[in-house]
Motif scaffolding. Structure first.
Motif, PDB file in Angstrom:
ATOM      1  N   ARG A 146       3.846  14.942  -8.453  1.00  9.21           N
ATOM      2  CA  ARG A 146       3.718  13.406  -9.017  1.00  9.21           C
ATOM      3  C   ARG A 146       4.500  12.442  -7.987  1.00  9.21           C
ATOM      4  NH1 ARG A 146       4.470  11.172 -14.194  1.00  9.21           N
ATOM      5  NH2 ARG A 146       5.593   9.178 -13.990  1.00  9.21           N
ATOM      6  N   VAL A 147       3.850  11.445  -7.695  1.00  3.13           N
ATOM      7  CA  VAL A 147       4.283  10.331  -6.752  1.00  3.13           C
ATOM      8  C   VAL A 147       4.409   9.067  -7.553  1.00  3.13           C
ATOM      9  CG1 VAL A 147       3.859   9.084  -4.565  1.00  3.13           C
ATOM     10  CG2 VAL A 147       3.003  11.560  -4.718  1.00  3.13           C
ATOM     11  N   THR A 148       5.631   8.487  -7.493  1.00 10.48           N
ATOM     12  CA  THR A 148       5.764   7.083  -7.923  1.00 10.48           C
ATOM     13  C   THR A 148       5.841   6.200  -6.909  1.00 10.48           C
ATOM     14  OG1 THR A 148       6.989   8.090  -9.785  1.00 10.48           O
ATOM     15  CG2 THR A 148       7.283   5.908  -9.536  1.00 10.48           C
ATOM     16  N   VAL A 149       5.239   4.987  -6.747  1.00  6.63           N
ATOM     17  CA  VAL A 149       5.320   4.057  -5.840  1.00  6.63           C
ATOM     18  C   VAL A 149       5.860   2.843  -6.534  1.00  6.63           C
ATOM     19  CG1 VAL A 149       3.699   2.675  -4.236  1.00  6.63           C
ATOM     20  CG2 VAL A 149       2.856   4.961  -4.954  1.00  6.63           C
ATOM     21  N   ARG A 150       6.631   2.289  -5.461  1.00  9.01           N
ATOM     22  CA  ARG A 150       7.562   1.206  -5.894  1.00  9.01           C
ATOM     23  C   ARG A 150       7.598   0.048  -5.103  1.00  9.01           C
ATOM     24  NH1 ARG A 150      10.674   5.113  -8.679  1.00  9.01           N
ATOM     25  NH2 ARG A 150      10.913   4.950 -10.888  1.00  9.01           N
ATOM     26  N   SER A 151       7.950  -1.046  -5.184  1.00  5.67           N
ATOM     27  CA  SER A 151       8.095  -2.256  -4.106  1.00  5.67           C
ATOM     28  C   SER A 151       8.958  -3.398  -5.054  1.00  5.67           C
ATOM     29  CB  SER A 151       7.099  -2.836  -3.582  1.00  5.67           C
ATOM     30  OG  SER A 151       6.304  -3.719  -4.243  1.00  5.67           O
ATOM     31  N   PRO A 152       9.752  -4.358  -4.445  1.00  7.53           N
ATOM     32  CA  PRO A 152      10.416  -5.200  -5.290  1.00  7.53           C
ATOM     33  C   PRO A 152       9.469  -6.090  -6.074  1.00  7.53           C
ATOM     34  CG  PRO A 152      11.245  -5.542  -2.967  1.00  7.53           C
ATOM     35  CD  PRO A 152       9.963  -4.393  -3.254  1.00  7.53           C
ATOM     36  N   GLU A 153       8.311  -6.581  -5.897  1.00  6.78           N
ATOM     37  CA  GLU A 153       7.290  -7.128  -6.805  1.00  6.78           C
ATOM     38  C   GLU A 153       6.124  -6.392  -7.300  1.00  6.78           C
ATOM     39  OE1 GLU A 153       5.950 -10.644  -4.354  1.00  6.78           O
ATOM     40  OE2 GLU A 153       8.049 -11.295  -3.882  1.00  6.78           O
ATOM     41  N   LEU A 154       6.334  -5.298  -7.287  1.00  7.47           N
ATOM     42  CA  LEU A 154       5.161  -4.604  -7.819  1.00  7.47           C
ATOM     43  C   LEU A 154       5.685  -3.671  -9.153  1.00  7.47           C
ATOM     44  CD1 LEU A 154       2.126  -3.425  -6.999  1.00  7.47           C
ATOM     45  CD2 LEU A 154       3.149  -1.547  -5.915  1.00  7.47           C
ATOM     46  N   HIS A 155       4.829  -3.754 -10.033  1.00 11.76           N
ATOM     47  CA  HIS A 155       5.034  -2.786 -11.087  1.00 11.76           C
ATOM     48  C   HIS A 155       5.002  -1.327 -10.813  1.00 11.76           C
ATOM     49  CE1 HIS A 155       5.782  -1.854 -15.497  1.00 11.76           C
ATOM     50  NE2 HIS A 155       4.750  -0.992 -15.477  1.00 11.76           N
ATOM     51  N   PRO A 156       5.936  -0.433 -10.989  1.00 15.39           N
ATOM     52  CA  PRO A 156       5.816   1.069 -10.477  1.00 15.39           C
ATOM     53  C   PRO A 156       4.553   1.821 -10.908  1.00 15.39           C
ATOM     54  CG  PRO A 156       7.729   0.773 -11.679  1.00 15.39           C
ATOM     55  CD  PRO A 156       6.988  -0.694 -11.928  1.00 15.39           C
ATOM     56  N   ILE A 157       4.030   2.746  -9.949  1.00 15.09           N
ATOM     57  CA  ILE A 157       2.706   3.231  -9.969  1.00 15.09           C
ATOM     58  C   ILE A 157       3.026   4.680  -9.971  1.00 15.09           C
ATOM     59  CG2 ILE A 157       0.333   3.535  -9.289  1.00 15.09           C
ATOM     60  CD1 ILE A 157       0.702   0.419  -7.730  1.00 15.09           C
ATOM     61  N   ALA A 158       2.374   5.288 -10.996  1.00 15.36           N
ATOM     62  CA  ALA A 158       2.602   6.860 -10.958  1.00 15.36           C
ATOM     63  C   ALA A 158       1.143   7.506 -10.737  1.00 15.36           C
ATOM     64  CB  ALA A 158       3.221   7.421 -12.385  1.00 15.36           C
ATOM     65  N   LEU A 159       1.313   8.295  -9.797  1.00 20.18           N
ATOM     66  CA  LEU A 159       0.115   9.137  -9.388  1.00 20.18           C
ATOM     67  C   LEU A 159       0.337  10.435  -9.930  1.00 20.18           C
ATOM     68  CD1 LEU A 159      -0.760   7.421  -6.210  1.00 20.18           C
ATOM     69  CD2 LEU A 159      -1.758   6.691  -8.304  1.00 20.18           C
ATOM     70  N   THR A 160      -0.899  11.568 -10.087  1.00 19.03           N
ATOM     71  CA  THR A 160      -0.607  12.902 -10.295  1.00 19.03           C
ATOM     72  C   THR A 160      -1.699  13.585  -9.599  1.00 19.03           C
ATOM     73  OG1 THR A 160      -1.993  12.915 -12.147  1.00 19.03           O
ATOM     74  CG2 THR A 160       0.423  12.827 -12.344  1.00 19.03           C
ATOM     75  N   THR A 161      -1.703  14.745  -9.135  1.00 20.01           N
ATOM     76  CA  THR A 161      -2.750  15.545  -8.752  1.00 20.01           C
ATOM     77  C   THR A 161      -4.226  15.024  -8.849  1.00 20.01           C
ATOM     78  OG1 THR A 161      -0.996  17.317  -8.391  1.00 20.01           O
ATOM     79  CG2 THR A 161      -3.466  17.830  -7.915  1.00 20.01           C
ATOM     80  N   GLY A 162      -4.823  14.723  -7.902  1.00 17.95           N
ATOM     81  CA  GLY A 162      -6.144  14.654  -8.073  1.00 17.95           C
ATOM     82  C   GLY A 162      -6.598  12.938  -8.032  1.00 17.95           C
ATOM     83  N   GLU A 163      -5.529  12.126  -8.049  1.00 17.06           N
ATOM     84  CA  GLU A 163      -5.656  10.899  -7.906  1.00 17.06           C
ATOM     85  C   GLU A 163      -5.361  10.017  -6.546  1.00 17.06           C
ATOM     86  OE1 GLU A 163      -4.468   9.562 -12.616  1.00 17.06           O
ATOM     87  OE2 GLU A 163      -2.794   9.525 -11.143  1.00 17.06           O
ATOM     88  N   ARG A 164      -5.906   8.906  -6.406  1.00 23.39           N
ATOM     89  CA  ARG A 164      -5.871   8.455  -5.041  1.00 23.39           C
ATOM     90  C   ARG A 164      -5.610   6.918  -5.221  1.00 23.39           C
ATOM     91  NH1 ARG A 164     -11.096   6.535  -1.498  1.00 23.39           N
ATOM     92  NH2 ARG A 164     -10.076   6.047   0.393  1.00 23.39           N
ATOM     93  N   LEU A 165      -4.730   6.572  -4.408  1.00 22.78           N
ATOM     94  CA  LEU A 165      -4.290   4.766  -4.323  1.00 22.78           C
ATOM     95  C   LEU A 165      -4.433   4.085  -3.055  1.00 22.78           C
ATOM     96  CD1 LEU A 165      -2.668   2.575  -5.808  1.00 22.78           C
ATOM     97  CD2 LEU A 165      -0.574   3.460  -4.665  1.00 22.78           C
ATOM     98  N   VAL A 166      -5.410   3.280  -3.052  1.00 20.63           N
ATOM     99  CA  VAL A 166      -5.632   2.285  -1.777  1.00 20.63           C
ATOM    100  C   VAL A 166      -4.748   1.099  -2.009  1.00 20.63           C
ATOM    101  CG1 VAL A 166      -7.608   1.336  -0.687  1.00 20.63           C
ATOM    102  CG2 VAL A 166      -7.917   3.368  -1.906  1.00 20.63           C
ATOM    103  N   PHE A 167      -4.194   0.636  -1.000  1.00 19.84           N
ATOM    104  CA  PHE A 167      -3.513  -0.624  -1.149  1.00 19.84           C
ATOM    105  C   PHE A 167      -3.270  -1.484   0.036  1.00 19.84           C
ATOM    106  CE2 PHE A 167      -0.607   2.824  -0.129  1.00 19.84           C
ATOM    107  CZ  PHE A 167       0.225   2.204   1.198  1.00 19.84           C
ATOM    108  N   GLY A 168      -3.223  -2.760   0.075  1.00 13.90           N
ATOM    109  CA  GLY A 168      -3.115  -3.498   1.062  1.00 13.90           C
ATOM    110  C   GLY A 168      -3.097  -4.964   0.638  1.00 13.90           C
ATOM    111  N   ARG A 169      -3.526  -5.899   1.459  1.00 11.39           N
ATOM    112  CA  ARG A 169      -3.620  -7.285   0.961  1.00 11.39           C
ATOM    113  C   ARG A 169      -4.906  -7.634  -0.231  1.00 11.39           C
ATOM    114  NH1 ARG A 169      -6.431 -11.562   2.876  1.00 11.39           N
ATOM    115  NH2 ARG A 169      -7.120 -10.251   4.610  1.00 11.39           N
TER     116      ARG A 169
END
Length: 281
Positions: free
Chosen positions: A3-26
């Motif tokens: 399990r991976v949880t992604v956070r930043s000050p202005e971003l709602h937390p994102i939770a990922l589990t096995t088999g999922e992919r997150l692409v991020f940028g501008r």
């Protein structure tokens, strides 16, 4: 399950589990809207216009969470808690891929956030639970996603040092201990040492850097380029004194690759060549 949880000050937390992919940028969304089953594209709030549309992608697998850096912007990844042998720090450049440490990982995109018209660092946190021991960073090829209609083209990053300028040479002299790995005591060259190194590289010419005040002025200019306006250590006074500001500027300059070990090798070879020419005359 990982399990991976992604956070930043202005971003709602994102939770990922096995088999999922997150692409991020501008603006990472491709022509398909950026979202498919198990694939999520997230535009980071507050990105400066020079931040790449796609900064990175994160793939969560059974054996670990792998982050692949795609952006032109340099960043620093720090494993803060359970990294083998203690905390590690990796400067990420385009094409690099690394497995996140188990526990808390902090990603800092240098001057990647626009704050009140000024550039500040953009910070994201990745909390990984259940990961195995990370592998060493590796190089990977990637293919850019199609540009979404209406998305602004990425601007040039502000603040590059003009090659062979006074600031570029001073930055090389200032960061030389870091570039060659001789930084155990967090010592930076003195003003006189910086003047002598620049004079050596330029065949006896060193502008007006014999005056320590001129060296200090240049270092302050480099600091604004390396940190941006918000994080500039020369703008932050602690109890009326600067706290090791020159070392902070040297480290940040090296991290952002404003000057590199290849640059240092180049000026050293040129100085040796010029010296040999003088001896042969």
């Amino acid at each position: 399950m990982l399990r991976v949880t992604v956070r930043s000050p202005e971003l709602h937390p994102i939770a990922l589990t096995t088999g999922e992919r997150l692409v991020f940028g501008r603006a990472p969304h491709g022509g398909d809207g950026g979202r498919r089953p198990g694939r999520y594209a997230v535009a980071l709030p507050g990105c400066a216009p020079h931040v790449s549309r796609v900064l990175a992608d994160l793939v969560v697998e059974d054996h670990g969470a792998r982050l692949t850096w795609r952006g032109a912007n340099e960043a620093m990844l720090a494993g803060l808690f359970e990294a083998p042998g203690g905390a590690r720090r990796v400067t990420l450049v385009r094409g690099m891929s690394t497995v996140l440490d188990d526990g808390k990982n902090e990603l800092v995109v240098f001057t990647g956030r626009q704050l009140g018209g000024q550039n500040a660092d953009l910070t994201l946190t990745f909390m990984v639970t259940g990961a195995l021991r990370p592998s060493e960073p590796t190089e990977m090829r990637w293919t850019a996603d199609p540009l979404t209609p209406g998305v602004a083209v990425t601007e040039e990053a502000p603040g590059a040092l003009s090659r062979y300028s006074k600031s570029w040479y001073v930055a090389l002299a200032l960061t030389e201990p870091l570039l060659v790995g001789d930084d155990d005591e967090q010592r930076v060259p003195t003003y006189q040492e910086i003047h002598q190194r620049v004079r050596h590289w330029r065949g006896g010419e060193a502008w007006n850097l014999a005056d320590p005040r001129r060296v200090d002025e240049v270092i302050k200019k480099i600091s604004k380029v390396a940190f941006g306006e918000v994080h500039d250590p020369y703008a932050a006074v602690r109890d009326g004194k600067l706290f090791n500001a020159r070392f902070a500027v040297a480290r940040r300059t090296a991290q952002r690759r404003l000057v590199t070990i290849e640059d240092l090798d180049e000026v050293e070879r040129a100085a040796q060549h010029n010296e040999q020419d003088r001896r042969n005359r």
